[in-house]
Structure formats: C-alpha cells, structure tokens
Design an enzyme around this catalytic site. Structure first.
Site, PDB file in Angstrom:
ATOM      1  N   CYS A 114      -5.155  17.297  -0.815  1.00 52.70           N
ATOM      2  CA  CYS A 114      -3.750  17.535  -1.201  1.00 52.70           C
ATOM      3  C   CYS A 114      -3.602  18.638  -2.247  1.00 52.70           C
ATOM      4  CB  CYS A 114      -3.112  16.244  -1.705  1.00 52.70           C
ATOM      5  SG  CYS A 114      -3.081  14.952  -0.470  1.00 52.70           S
ATOM      6  N   HIS A 248       3.328  18.375  -5.789  1.00 53.35           N
ATOM      7  CA  HIS A 248       2.839  17.817  -4.525  1.00 53.35           C
ATOM      8  C   HIS A 248       3.630  16.543  -4.250  1.00 53.35           C
ATOM      9  CE1 HIS A 248       0.537  16.080  -1.412  1.00 53.35           C
ATOM     10  NE2 HIS A 248      -0.058  15.176  -2.180  1.00 53.35           N
ATOM     11  N   ASN A 278       4.110  12.561   2.744  1.00 49.46           N
ATOM     12  CA  ASN A 278       3.035  13.352   2.124  1.00 49.46           C
ATOM     13  C   ASN A 278       2.401  14.239   3.191  1.00 49.46           C
ATOM     14  OD1 ASN A 278       0.703  14.309   0.956  1.00 49.46           O
ATOM     15  ND2 ASN A 278       0.088  12.355   0.053  1.00 49.46           N
TER      16      ASN A 278
END
Ligand code: ACO
Length: 321
Positions: A114, A248, A278
C-alpha cells in the site's frame, strides 16, 4: 536554481463494476452496517474478466497525459507501483510503455504494497533531480480482488480495484513548487502482520492476502503520525501549513487518527475510501486526481501524502502545487 519534479497532471481508471456492501453481504457473512462503521467503506469497484493490471494502468496513464496536456512521446520514465502484476515479467511499466507506443526511455515496477505510490514517487523524483529522466509517469495499479481469500470476511470486504497516475516534469525553479521532500521507511520484523502467502515463484501457490487487522491498525496510526511530522519538520513547516492531506485510503478510522494528530479538520482531508475501498498503491493517486479535478487542490497548496502497507512499509511526501 534547483531541478525539481513538478506534478503537471493526474488521471484515474476504475473498473466499471461497482459492488456495494449490501451486495457483498449476499455472498459473505457480513453486513453493510459492520463494514461502514468499522472501515467507512460503502462500495468498491471490482475488476471484470477483461481488466488487467496493465489495462487499468494504461487507462490511468492516458487520463493523466490528457490532463497534463502532453503527448505520450514526452514520457521517458514510467514507474508502476503494484503488488498484483499480470506477469512476473515484463513489468507492468514496460507493458504500459508499449501500450502508449513509447519505444525510448525506461520503466520498472515497485513492490511496496500500500506504500507503493509513495515509494514510486520518491524514486521518480530522485531520478528526475539527478537528471536521469525529464518527464515521468508514476502509476499505482492494483487488482486486489485476485489475491483475496473470498472466504475470509475479515479481509475480503476491505479492498477494491483501480489505478491512478500522475505526470511529473523536470523544472528548473528557484521557487517552492513541486515535490519538496519524500521519506520512506520499512521494518522487516513486522512482515507477518500483512502479507500474501504465496507468489509466482512458488509453483501452484499464487497466494492470498493475510492480515492481523488490529496490529496493522495500531502500527498505522503511530507510524503515520511520526512520518508526517518527520517530513514537515525536515522542511521547517508546521501542521497548520498543510492545505490538504491526501492519505492512503485503508480505513476511515486510520485516516481520522492521522488527521487528529495533525490538528487538521476532516474538511481538509481527501477521502475516497467510502467509494473505492482500499485500492492499495492506487489509492493516493486516485484521491489526488479527484481533488485536483474538482478544484479543491489549487496552485500554491501544500499537499501531504502518507501511506502504510505490508512489509511493513510506510512513508510520506510533501508537494507544493
Ligand atoms: N463482517 C462482520 N463481522 C466481521 C467481519 C465482517 N466483514 N470481519 C470480522 N468480523 C468480526 C470478527 O469475526 C469478530 O467477531 P468476534 O468478536 O465474534 O470474534 C469481530 O468482527 C471483531 O473482529 P476484529 O478483527 O477484531 O475487528 P476490528 O474491530 O479490529 O476491525 C478491521 C477489523 C476493520 C480490519 C480493523 O482491524 C482495521 O481497520 N485494521 C486496519 C487494517 C487495515 O485497514 N488493513 C488494510 C490493509 S493495510 C493498510 O492499507 C494500512
């Protein structure tokens, strides 16, 4: 005069298919209420049969080039942040060079889960500052739906698919615009908190994502809070100098936790986790593109980006628009 990387365009590519929490709850033992209250996620885009990591990355690249108003032939570097490439090689980046008809320059992929977009942005900035590239596409492209264990409700509800891209151009400037600083971190001792339990190198075991959610949550808020302080203090800037936080998009509670540590009201935080879930390395460029296009991010704004992911890896970037 210093050579800097200036962000001159951004773009997005999301799969057509939108899957709501309610639809997921018909297949998995979960509920819209559980997902919304624990994560802030309402829906996610999921890749169709014909979507690939390369097709999404190429879509985002074309969108970013159009937004920047420059032809593909100006690009001499492509870096793709991804944990879900279609092939072990060629890299997604080199496939995108091919799709865009670019036969000079160079490209490669970055695997930092990520945090991949922050890593890729930092590397592209370094190459531009060093004079090894003039105009770069930095792309995050992910199809996590293909590495999820759809029987594991603790992870299957959290992720979505998509790609986002930015165009960076070298600029000789004595002003304060462009990428000011990036900071990267990794701690290999926390590798078992969030990982994929296989890979192309393990025959017959492509692997699925495994996560200790509570531990990741705890690390995320603490590490991201110290990371954003680190980038700001390295530029002698204060929390109050930040115009926009583009985090993020893992979980609204992590995002709120970092905003609180920065004393930043949520009105100055770009949030897409409700609609995209996500999307790993794609989430920051997707959020950034949305806020540039709808006019929230304006010239002169100071934008702080941060991410944490499997590794654990984490980092932050500070950009003046
Ligand atoms: N639907 C319904 N119930 C569920 C679901 C679900 N999808 N998933 C778990 N549960 C249940 C569990 O079985 C458990 O039930 P029990 O109490 O009867 O045993 C209960 O809910 C609580 O489970 P926890 O895992 O303890 O739930 P928690 O409150 O910690 O929330 C979550 C889980 C949302 C994953 C949280 O830990 C979190 O946000 N962690 C951060 C991790 C993250 O966002 N990772 C994304 C990748 S990393 C990154 O990008 C930063």
């Amino acid at each position: 005069m210093a050579r800097r990387s200036v962000l001159v365009g951004s773009g997005t590519c999301l799969p057509e298919r939108i899957v709501t929490n309610a639809e997921l709850a018909t297949r998995i033992d979960t509920s819209d209420e559980w997902i919304r209250t624990r994560t802030g996620i309402h829906q996610r885009h999921l890749a169709g049969e014909n979507d690939t990591c390369v097709s999404l990355a190429t879509g985002a690249a074309r969108s970013a080039l159009e937004n920047a108003g420059i032809p593909a032939s100006d690009i001499d570097l492509i870096i793709v942040a991804t944990s879900t490439p279609d092939q072990a090689f060629p890299s997604v980046a080199v496939r995108v060079l091919g799709e865009l008809g670019i036969s000079r320059g160079y490209g490669f992929d970055v695997a930092a889960a990520c945090s991949g977009f922050i890593y890729a942005l930092s590397i592209a900035d370094g190459l531009i500052r060093a004079g090894n590239a003039r105009c770069a596409l930095v792309i995050g492209s992910e199809i996590y739906s293909r590495i999820l264990d759809w029987e594991d409700r603790g992870t299957a509800v959290l992720f979505g698919d998509g790609a986002g891209a930015v165009v960076l151009r070298a600029s000789e400037t004595d002003g304060e615009d462009g990428i000011l600083v990036t900071h990267l971190h990794a701690d290999g001792e926390t590798g078992d908190l969030l990982y994929v339990d296989g890979a192309v190198g393990l025959r017959d075991k492509p692997g699925v994502l495994r996560m200790s959610g509570r531990d990741v949550f705890r690390h995320a808020v603490a590490k991201l809070a110290s990371s954003v302080d680190e980038v700001l203090s390295s530029c002698n800037l204060q929390h109050s100098d930040v115009s926009w936080l583009v985090p993020h998009q893992a979980n609204i509670r992590i995002i709120e936790g970092v905003a609180k540590k920065l004393d930043l009201p949520m009105e100055r935080v770009v949030v897409t986790v409700d609609r995209h879930a996500n999307t790993s390395a794609a989430s920051i460029p997707l959020a950034l593109d949305e806020a540039r296009r709808d006019g929230r991010i304006r010239p002169g704004d100071l934008v702080l980006m941060e991410a944490l992911g499997g590794g654990l890896t984490w980092g932050s970037a500070l950009v003046r628009f």
